[in-house]
Design an enzyme around this catalytic site. Structure first.
Site, PDB file in Angstrom:
ATOM      1  N   SER A 127       0.743  -1.130  -0.066  1.00 24.18           N
ATOM      2  CA  SER A 127       0.107  -0.005  -0.078  1.00 24.18           C
ATOM      3  C   SER A 127       0.926   1.309  -0.164  1.00 24.18           C
ATOM      4  O   SER A 127       1.973   1.231   0.758  1.00 24.18           O
ATOM      5  CB  SER A 127      -0.858   0.003   1.265  1.00 24.18           C
ATOM      6  OG  SER A 127      -1.451   1.503   1.485  1.00 24.18           O
ATOM      7  N   TYR A 152      -1.656  -1.359  11.269  1.00 24.47           N
ATOM      8  CA  TYR A 152      -2.091  -1.876   9.519  1.00 24.47           C
ATOM      9  C   TYR A 152      -1.183  -1.205   8.939  1.00 24.47           C
ATOM     10  O   TYR A 152      -0.347  -2.478   8.163  1.00 24.47           O
ATOM     11  CB  TYR A 152      -3.478  -1.387   9.205  1.00 24.47           C
ATOM     12  CG  TYR A 152      -3.572  -1.228   7.716  1.00 24.47           C
ATOM     13  CD1 TYR A 152      -3.894  -2.543   7.036  1.00 24.47           C
ATOM     14  CD2 TYR A 152      -3.318  -0.160   6.853  1.00 24.47           C
ATOM     15  CE1 TYR A 152      -4.201  -2.644   5.706  1.00 24.47           C
ATOM     16  CE2 TYR A 152      -3.470  -0.285   5.456  1.00 24.47           C
ATOM     17  CZ  TYR A 152      -3.893  -1.390   4.847  1.00 24.47           C
ATOM     18  OH  TYR A 152      -3.954  -1.542   3.660  1.00 24.47           O
ATOM     19  N   LYS A 156       2.100  -3.939   6.694  1.00 20.69           N
ATOM     20  CA  LYS A 156       2.410  -3.636   5.060  1.00 20.69           C
ATOM     21  C   LYS A 156       3.810  -3.310   4.966  1.00 20.69           C
ATOM     22  O   LYS A 156       4.376  -4.001   4.187  1.00 20.69           O
ATOM     23  CB  LYS A 156       1.743  -2.408   4.679  1.00 20.69           C
ATOM     24  CG  LYS A 156       0.173  -2.723   4.421  1.00 20.69           C
ATOM     25  CD  LYS A 156      -0.151  -3.738   3.289  1.00 20.69           C
ATOM     26  CE  LYS A 156      -1.662  -4.128   3.206  1.00 20.69           C
ATOM     27  NZ  LYS A 156      -1.863  -5.238   2.688  1.00 20.69           N
TER      28      LYS A 156
END
Ligand code: WQD
Length: 340
Positions: A127, A152, A156
């Site tokens: 991302s 989160y 990644k």
């Protein structure tokens, strides 16, 4: 013989669109998901779009190492695209261990199963969040990664590192990380799309739910940013365009065309759009007026970020093509389809 691609998290928003594009490009696809954050709506849509009534669904939790290994041992898998993971930024801040356990464990299990069962090609769904608040825009793959502002985002970054280090250590595997900007829209058939549970965090699902009357009013978070119209700027990328990038990346791996054993590509349009511009385009594309108001800034939001996609353009031969108005019409068609 057709090459076979495993799509982990294949029943979700991005996974289902990627499955369609892989099938249409002539690949065999194994769709696996634990259905923790979706149901089979999109999987059924994939079967309709592709005419593949026989497409099998595998209910697998990739945090279960033996179930993961069993999937690899009972199928010939040439490449895996790993989407399975939790993705709610806010929740990851309040429940970090849930995110670390799930997102890291599942990916480690997939890589270990690949090694054990002779699958050499691993594609990870990363991302733009790994760039944090960039020093300058657009960002290239060389732009520095900033400390993540959520667990989160941290997963990644960590999964990118897990893949990079694994590729370096184990000569039998190679990897690609695709860094997505803001995926929006839906398949033009309106048979698959985003299915957020509860109140949507992301902009476009909130817009379509407001337009259809599920939500009363959209809050535009912040109109005093140092941008041309005061609202944040993003690189909104059509979900079908984004899905196609995976086909190019998988083909590059399977055909031995990678220039390095671990590669990273931005997947974006290269064109910034502000939140207000997106709202205006949505209204014009669909001939409606949206109920919105300005609200305070949302904590943790990056002011402006968009991709320099030239590496993906040159190396993958992929380019974002869909017109934003078509994308926003597709998002609206999907919302209406859900209301039918
Ligand atoms: C876009 C813009 C909001 C909702 C996040 C994750 C990222 C990724 C995609 C997830 C921002 C504004 C939003 C609303 C608004 N991955 N907004 N009102 O924050 O760029 O990226 O989602 O799986 O990792 O961080 O996307 O759609 O939430 O917000 O004004 O009700 O829209 O402030 O400027 P974001 P978003």
């Amino acid at each position: 013989m057709k090459k076979c691609v495993l799509v982990s998290g294949g029943a979700g928003f991005i996974g289902s669109h990627v499955t369609v594009e892989l099938i249409e490009a002539g690949y065999d696809v194994i769709v696996a998901d634990n259905l923790s954050n979706c149901d089979l709506t999109c999987f059924e849509g994939v079967k309709k779009i592709t005419g593949r009534d026989d497409l099998a669904f595998h209910k697998v939790d990739f945090c279960d190492a033996s179930a993961t290994d069993e999937l690899f041992s009972s199928n010939r898998i040439d490449a895996v695209i790993h989407f399975a993971g939790f993705k709610a930024v806010g929740e990851s801040v309040s429940e970090p261990l849930k995110y670390y356990r799930n997102n890291l464990t599942s990916f480690i299990n997939v890589i270990e199963a690949c090694r054990r069962r002779g699958c050499s090609n691993i594609l990870f769904s990363s991302s733009a969040t790994v760039y944090g608040e960039p020093d300058s825009v657009p960002v290239t793959e060389q732009s520095p990664r900033k400390p993540a502002t959520s667990s989160y985002g941290n997963t990644k970054q960590m999964c990118e590192d897990i893949l990079r280090d694994s590729v370096q250590a184990y000569s039998e595997i190679r990897g690609i990380a695709l860094r997505y900007f803001n995926p929006i829209g839906a398949h033009p058939s309106a048979l698959i799309g985003e299915l957020p549970r509860g109140v949507p965090n992301n902009l476009v699902p909130f817009i379509t739910q407001t337009a259809i009357g599920k939500r009363e009013c959209l809050s535009v978070f912040g109109n005093d940013y140092p941008t041309p119209d005061g609202t944040c700027q993003r690189d909104f990328i059509d979900i079908v365009d984004l899905a196609k990038a995976h086909v190019f990346a998988v083909r590059r791996m399977l055909e031995g065309k990678m220039k390095n054993e671990y590669e990273i590509f931005n997947v974006g349009t290269g064109k910034p759009l502000s939140v207000m511009e997106l709202i205006t385009r949505f209204e014009a594309a669909n001939g409606l007026k949206l109920n919105y108001k300005f609200a305070p800034r949302r904590e943790g939001d990056v002011v402006a970020i968009w991709a320099d996609p030239s590496l993906a353009n040159a190396e993958l031969g992929w380019k974002a093509e869909r017109d934003i108005d078509d994308t926003l019409a597709a998002a609206w068609a999907w919302e209406k389809h859900l209301a039918e």
